[in-house]
Design an enzyme around this catalytic site. Structure first.
Site, PDB file in Angstrom:
ATOM      1  N   LYS A 186     -12.614  -1.977   6.109  1.00  0.00           N
ATOM      2  CA  LYS A 186     -11.812  -2.814   6.928  1.00  0.00           C
ATOM      3  C   LYS A 186     -12.537  -3.358   8.352  1.00  0.00           C
ATOM      4  CE  LYS A 186      -9.174  -2.872   3.234  1.00  0.00           C
ATOM      5  NZ  LYS A 186      -7.923  -2.229   3.304  1.00  0.00           N
TER       6      LYS A 186
ATOM      7  N   TRP B 177       0.933  -1.326  -0.032  1.00  0.00           N
ATOM      8  CA  TRP B 177      -0.147   0.059  -0.015  1.00  0.00           C
ATOM      9  C   TRP B 177       0.788   1.267   0.052  1.00  0.00           C
ATOM     10  CZ3 TRP B 177      -4.200  -1.061  -1.873  1.00  0.00           C
ATOM     11  CH2 TRP B 177      -4.740  -2.558  -1.617  1.00  0.00           C
TER      12      TRP B 177
ATOM     13  N   ASP C 297      -2.013   6.561   6.469  1.00  0.00           N
ATOM     14  CA  ASP C 297      -3.053   5.470   5.978  1.00  0.00           C
ATOM     15  C   ASP C 297      -3.310   4.514   7.136  1.00  0.00           C
ATOM     16  OD1 ASP C 297      -4.323   3.586   4.743  1.00  0.00           O
ATOM     17  OD2 ASP C 297      -3.140   3.246   3.092  1.00  0.00           O
TER      18      ASP C 297
END
Ligand SMILES: *Cc1c(COP(=O)(O)O)cnc(C)c1O
Length: 359
Positions: A193, A101, A169
């Site tokens: 999530k 990511w 993030d």
């Protein structure tokens, strides 16, 4: 009704009581005769939902009124580009590379041609740890980190002490623990999530940073535009924000981030200690001091065939979502807020049984 134990990394399990509330209100929201999906985002009814979600995010994390809370679309992935587009002023933007990511975020910085530098990375050990953080610039536009690395199962125990503002993030550990907000410029994550269904990206930004934006950035990609419009410059994901608001209400009722973090620590301790105990059969990917409380990635030492069997046998035992990410392989158990201690106990006893039969 059959509900499986869902260890998926995201979208992931949503607490049954939240789903039931949504079900009860699905046809007629608070007995008003319409679904929340069927009402204008400009209506007083929806205003109350979005304002309540915003208030709850601030309350949970303790963000001051210097920050704006936005509910955007385009996923966490759009933020990889939107962040440098808005926050880079030509000074260096520092990135710490801890996995897939962050690599994607770095790639967007590269495409945009901004001044950026990868200041630390754990790529040489296949992202099995949070790297040591070197001396950072006093004068960077921002320092970018990924709080929890969903694929490799690593997590910052605390955020690095930076001299410039942090951009974080937090997609896969949103709402899972208390954080130090002091040095945060922008904090974000896709909610799928740990905060509800897919389609909403939470962005918390220190308001003054929104003024950095250069003149070539399209209106819809400016944080300033969405701050001024209360996230409604375009039609937001109204149902997703409604679901998030139900999740936040539950979280606050159950004691907030401190309480949920205590539960998460106990769950993770149970699972990691099982892996360590059976170290002749299972092997955790992350180094101990970098272990994630949310995503537990591990292998079966004897190899891939047994890992496949593990995943399919688990499914027969009512547990889904245990296949590792394609970048790492193996097994991954995502034990987000909605996974209970009992769920992890069920997994651990399955793991013991599986090791016994196949060891
Ligand atoms: C899932 C995930 C993303 C990508 O989210 P999208 O909403 O699919 O763009 C980004 N960062 C992290 C840490 C993730 O876990």
């Amino acid at each position: 009704m059959n509900r499986v134990i869902n260890f998926s990394a995201g979208p992931s399990t949503i607490p049954l009581d939240v789903l039931k509330t949504a079900q009860d209100e699905f046809l007629s929201y608070q007995n008003k005769g319409f679904s929340i999906m069927e009402v204008s985002h400009r209506s007083a009814v929806f205003d109350e939902v979005i304002n309540s979600a915003e208030k709850r995010v601030k309350e949970l994390y303790g963000f001051s009124d210097d920050y704006a809370v936005l509910f955007l679309q385009g996923g966490a992935s759009l933020q990889f580009a939107q962040i440098p587009m808005n926050l880079s002023t030509g000074k260096v933007c520092e990135y710490i590379n801890t996995g897939v990511w962050t690599k994607k975020a770095i790639k967007e910085a590269e495409i945009l041609g901004i001044n950026y530098k990868v200041v630390a990375s754990s790529e040489d050990t296949n992202f099995d740890r949070i790297p040591l953080i070197p001396e950072l610039s006093k004068d960077a536009d921002y320092t970018y980190i990924c709080s929890n690395n969903t694929i490799y199962g690593t997590q910052y125990k605390e955020f690095p002490k930076t001299k410039s503002l942090l951009v974080i993030d937090s997609s896969s550990d949103l709402f899972s623990r208390e954080i130090d907000t002091k040095n945060i410029g922008l904090f974000y994550g896709g909610i799928q999530k740990n905060g509800g269904p897919a389609g909403v990206t939470l962005v918390v930004i220190r308001k003054d940073l929104a003024d950095r934006v250069g003149k070539n950035v399209p209106n819809i990609l400016r944080y300033k535009t969405q701050i001024d419009a209360n996230s409604m410059s375009n039609t937001p994901n109204t149902f997703g924000i409604y679901m998030l608001n139900l999740m936040l209400k539950k979280l606050i009722k159950e004691g907030g981030l401190k309480a949920v973090n205590e539960k998460n620590e106990k769950k993770a301790a149970l699972l990691y200690s099982a892996i360590d105990e059976m170290s002749d059969f299972y092997k955790g990917h992350a180094k101990k001091d970098s272990r994630s409380l949310m995503n537990v990635s591990f292998n079966i030492i004897k190899g891939e065939e047994l890992e496949k069997k593990f995943v399919s046998k688990a499914l027969e035992n009512n547990m889904m979502g245990l296949k590792g990410h394609r970048h790492l392989g193996g097994i991954r158990a995502s034990i987000y807020n909605a996974i209970t201690y009992e769920n992890v106990e069920t997994l651990v006893s399955f793991m013991r049984d599986f090791a016994k039969k196949n060891g």
